[in-house]
Enzyme design. Structure first.
Site, PDB file in Angstrom:
ATOM      1  N   LYS A  24       1.322  -1.225  -0.068  1.00  0.00           N
ATOM      2  CA  LYS A  24       0.297  -0.071   0.018  1.00  0.00           C
ATOM      3  C   LYS A  24       0.517   1.175   0.021  1.00  0.00           C
ATOM      4  O   LYS A  24       0.412   2.340  -0.737  1.00  0.00           O
ATOM      5  CB  LYS A  24      -0.732  -0.271   1.033  1.00  0.00           C
ATOM      6  CG  LYS A  24      -1.388   1.568   1.071  1.00  0.00           C
ATOM      7  CD  LYS A  24      -2.631   1.922   2.559  1.00  0.00           C
ATOM      8  CE  LYS A  24      -1.982   1.702   4.173  1.00  0.00           C
ATOM      9  NZ  LYS A  24      -1.655   3.318   4.092  1.00  0.00           N
ATOM     10  N   ASN A  25       2.090   1.399   1.043  1.00  0.00           N
ATOM     11  CA  ASN A  25       2.474   2.620   1.261  1.00  0.00           C
ATOM     12  C   ASN A  25       3.669   3.098  -0.090  1.00  0.00           C
ATOM     13  O   ASN A  25       4.469   3.678  -0.172  1.00  0.00           O
ATOM     14  CB  ASN A  25       3.228   2.172   2.233  1.00  0.00           C
ATOM     15  CG  ASN A  25       2.467   2.234   4.030  1.00  0.00           C
ATOM     16  OD1 ASN A  25       1.066   3.033   3.311  1.00  0.00           O
ATOM     17  ND2 ASN A  25       3.084   2.337   4.938  1.00  0.00           N
ATOM     18  N   CYS A 120      -5.006  13.217  12.250  1.00  0.00           N
ATOM     19  CA  CYS A 120      -6.106  11.215  12.262  1.00  0.00           C
ATOM     20  C   CYS A 120      -6.161  10.760  13.884  1.00  0.00           C
ATOM     21  O   CYS A 120      -4.767  11.529  14.585  1.00  0.00           O
ATOM     22  CB  CYS A 120      -5.437  10.039  11.211  1.00  0.00           C
ATOM     23  SG  CYS A 120      -3.847   9.658  11.521  1.00  0.00           S
ATOM     24  N   ARG A 125       0.060  14.340  12.975  1.00  0.00           N
ATOM     25  CA  ARG A 125       0.503  14.857  12.009  1.00  0.00           C
ATOM     26  C   ARG A 125       0.465  15.928  11.278  1.00  0.00           C
ATOM     27  O   ARG A 125       0.031  15.898   9.730  1.00  0.00           O
ATOM     28  CB  ARG A 125      -0.312  13.960  11.014  1.00  0.00           C
ATOM     29  CG  ARG A 125      -0.352  12.169  11.933  1.00  0.00           C
ATOM     30  CD  ARG A 125      -1.280  10.603  11.146  1.00  0.00           C
ATOM     31  NE  ARG A 125      -0.363  10.587   9.707  1.00  0.00           N
ATOM     32  CZ  ARG A 125      -0.361   9.559   9.313  1.00  0.00           C
ATOM     33  NH1 ARG A 125      -1.757   8.803   9.417  1.00  0.00           N
ATOM     34  NH2 ARG A 125       0.172   9.474   8.462  1.00  0.00           N
ATOM     35  N   ASP A 310       4.923   0.762  12.015  1.00  0.00           N
ATOM     36  CA  ASP A 310       2.973   0.316  10.531  1.00  0.00           C
ATOM     37  C   ASP A 310       3.137  -2.066  11.913  1.00  0.00           C
ATOM     38  O   ASP A 310       1.919  -2.311  11.835  1.00  0.00           O
ATOM     39  CB  ASP A 310       3.035   0.355   9.571  1.00  0.00           C
ATOM     40  CG  ASP A 310       2.842   1.429   9.914  1.00  0.00           C
ATOM     41  OD1 ASP A 310       3.932   1.912   8.153  1.00  0.00           O
ATOM     42  OD2 ASP A 310       2.290   2.167   9.699  1.00  0.00           O
ATOM     43  N   ARG A 402      -9.230  -0.369   4.115  1.00  0.00           N
ATOM     44  CA  ARG A 402      -8.109   0.495   4.105  1.00  0.00           C
ATOM     45  C   ARG A 402      -6.607  -0.303   3.176  1.00  0.00           C
ATOM     46  O   ARG A 402      -6.103   0.530   2.834  1.00  0.00           O
ATOM     47  CB  ARG A 402      -8.059   1.677   4.765  1.00  0.00           C
ATOM     48  CG  ARG A 402      -9.334   2.507   4.128  1.00  0.00           C
ATOM     49  CD  ARG A 402      -9.296   4.053   5.103  1.00  0.00           C
ATOM     50  NE  ARG A 402      -7.589   4.485   4.598  1.00  0.00           N
ATOM     51  CZ  ARG A 402      -6.684   5.294   5.412  1.00  0.00           C
ATOM     52  NH1 ARG A 402      -7.144   5.524   6.731  1.00  0.00           N
ATOM     53  NH2 ARG A 402      -5.285   5.468   4.870  1.00  0.00           N
TER      54      ARG A 402
END
Ligand code: EPZ
Length: 443
Positions: A24-25, A120, A125, A310, A402
């Site tokens: 994803k990243n 978030c 952030r 993560d 997501r």
């Protein structure tokens, strides 16, 4: 999606071989970088996840033509007719990574109108590293209300020193520098595997980029860059999550594509717990055989190559059921221990002080109703549910969707008792401009 939930029951030891999807990243920033080019690019190994569809919708809003074939993980993006530089609040609030189009838009048009991403659950952030660096490169950044207006008659090559090796800021500055005449240096740059993959992507487009020790990215501007074909790298975070799920259930799994050289500190911690890890040739492929008596270990998260933030939440689950006491310090985000209170509902013994959690291992966890607050918390709670006695119902599955492409199906194939209940069943991915995606997804 309102009534969607994951149902998880105590699972027998996970067994088998797992495939990985694209990272994803890596894919999100790679899609954004295509704005630097004009023409059709092809990306392979693109995960079918909510964030990917959001980034596609963003590019379409800017004028790109996109065809996505989820079953082939194939994405075609034609940026020839991109003619806008406005990113709406609606898209920005759905996905912070939308900020990654700011660099490419400034490089392509000298303009970028971006809604402020806001905070978030992980923390405030801020994007000050992004904006201060753009300002140093000659961008006038004006804010009115929740909107940022970036204007640059000409971007100037500069030496940019980052106070912290921010992934997003490094990527945005790099993309803004590719077409900027002269040499830009990003000092104390982030060098996560996803950042290194972006460097490969930009070099494939024709950019001149080198990495100089210590952690300095050097970009020599070029006149133009061209469309590319690229295969997105496998998701090291998905690999880590699958290994943790196997360890939590006392199982044995292999992940042939897992990039062991991108998970060194994480694998070291699993071995310190007593789990048996073998790595394939050239550091590709990981096999885990879980120990029956895991020892608690302590760690602190930090930028790559340190322990990835993560994987902090999923790794905490293992400490909840390990022998002894573990101290976990989250240093990357100021508020990334929200999952603790949900784990406590399942019987975990955790004391939080500022950004440090002290976990005392317990005999067992018990199923409960829990709420996922972000992508990695969702993963942690699902894994806790697989190890816990009884049934766990997890809501907040929008975060699960997501970050992962049908991870529940992949886990079920390894023997997990996990089901996604979602009245839409199909991914409710209706991005903002419904016109495009649904028509473009080949049946
Ligand atoms: C990327 O976020 C990832 N997201 C995150 O993954 C990941 O956790 C993070 O890097 C760290 O590895 C994507 O790649 C899309 P940062 P990013 O800029 O770029 C502070 C997931 O679960 N900071 O490296 O936003 C910031 O607040 C997500 O997949 C500033 O203060 O991370 C944070 O505390 C979550 N000012 C720290 O730096 C800035 O201008 C690291 O942020 C920028 C960042």
């Amino acid at each position: 999606m309102q009534n969607a939930y994951l149902k998880i029951e105590q699972s027998s030891p996970l067994q088998g071989v797992a495939e990985l999807t694209g990272a994803k990243n890596a894919v999100l920033v790679t899609i954004a970088s295509l704005l630097l080019t004009s023409g059709k690019s092809v990306l392979r190994n693109v995960p079918y996840s909510a964030d990917v569809l959001q980034m596609i919708a963003l590019l379409e809003q800017l004028g790109a033509q996109v065809i996505f074939s989820p079953e082939n993980h194939l994405l075609e993006v034609d940026t020839t007719h991109v003619n806008k530089w406005h990113v709406s609040a609606e898209i920005m609030k759905k996905m912070r990574a939308s900020i990654l189009v700011m660099g490419p838009l400034l490089a392509r048009f000298g303009y970028a109108d971006i809604a402020l991403p806001g905070g978030c659950v992980l923390g405030t952030r801020p994007i000050d590293y992004h904006l201060n660096s753009f300002r140093k490169m000659g961008v006038e950044v004006a804010q009115d209300g929740d909107f940022l207006h970036g204007r640059a008659s000409q971007l100037c090559a500069q030496k940019i020193v980052l106070a912290y090796p921010s992934v997003g800021a490094t990527e945005n500055i790099m993309m803004a520098s590719v077409l900027t005449k002269g040499v830009t240096r990003i000092v104390n740059a982030a060098l996560e595997p996803e950042v290194l993959d972006l460097i490969e992507v930009l070099k494939k487009m024709g950019a001149h980029i080198e990495i100089a020790p210590p952690a300095t990215i050097v970009i020599e501007g070029v006149q133009e860059v061209h469309p590319i074909e690229h295969t997105i790298l496998s998701d090291r975070l998905e690999a880590g999550s699958l290994l943790i799920a196997a360890a939590a259930t006392g199982g044995s799994i292999s992940i042939p594509q897992a990039p062991a050289d991108a998970l060194e500190v994480f694998l070291l911690k699993l071995e310190e717990m007593g789990h048996h890890i073998t790595v394939g040739e050239h550091e590709v492929g990981i096999t885990l055989h879980a120990t029956k008596n895991p020892h608690a270990v302590s760690f602190k998260t930090s930028p790559y190559p340190g322990f990835p933030t993560d994987l902090q939440a999923p790794m905490m689950v293992l400490q909840c059921l390990a022998e002894g006491t573990s101290i976990i310090e989250e240093t990357v985000f100021e508020n990334r221990l929200v999952h603790v209170r949900e784990l406590e509902k399942m019987g975990a013994q955790i004391v939080v002080h500022n950004n440090t959690a002290t976990i005392t291992g317990v005999e067992a966890l018990y199923g409960a109703q829990v709420i996922a607050s972000d992508i990695r918390a969702a993963c942690a709670l699902a894994i806790a549910g697989m190890a816990a006695k009884g049934t766990t119902i997890m809501t907040g599955v929008q975060h699960w969707k997501r970050g992962y492409e049908s991870l529940e199906k992949k886990l079920a194939l390894l023997g997990a008792h996990i089901w996604l209940h979602d009245d839409e069943d199909e991914m409710d991915m209706t991005p903002l401009n419904e016109r495009s995606i649904s028509k473009q997804i080949r049946a």
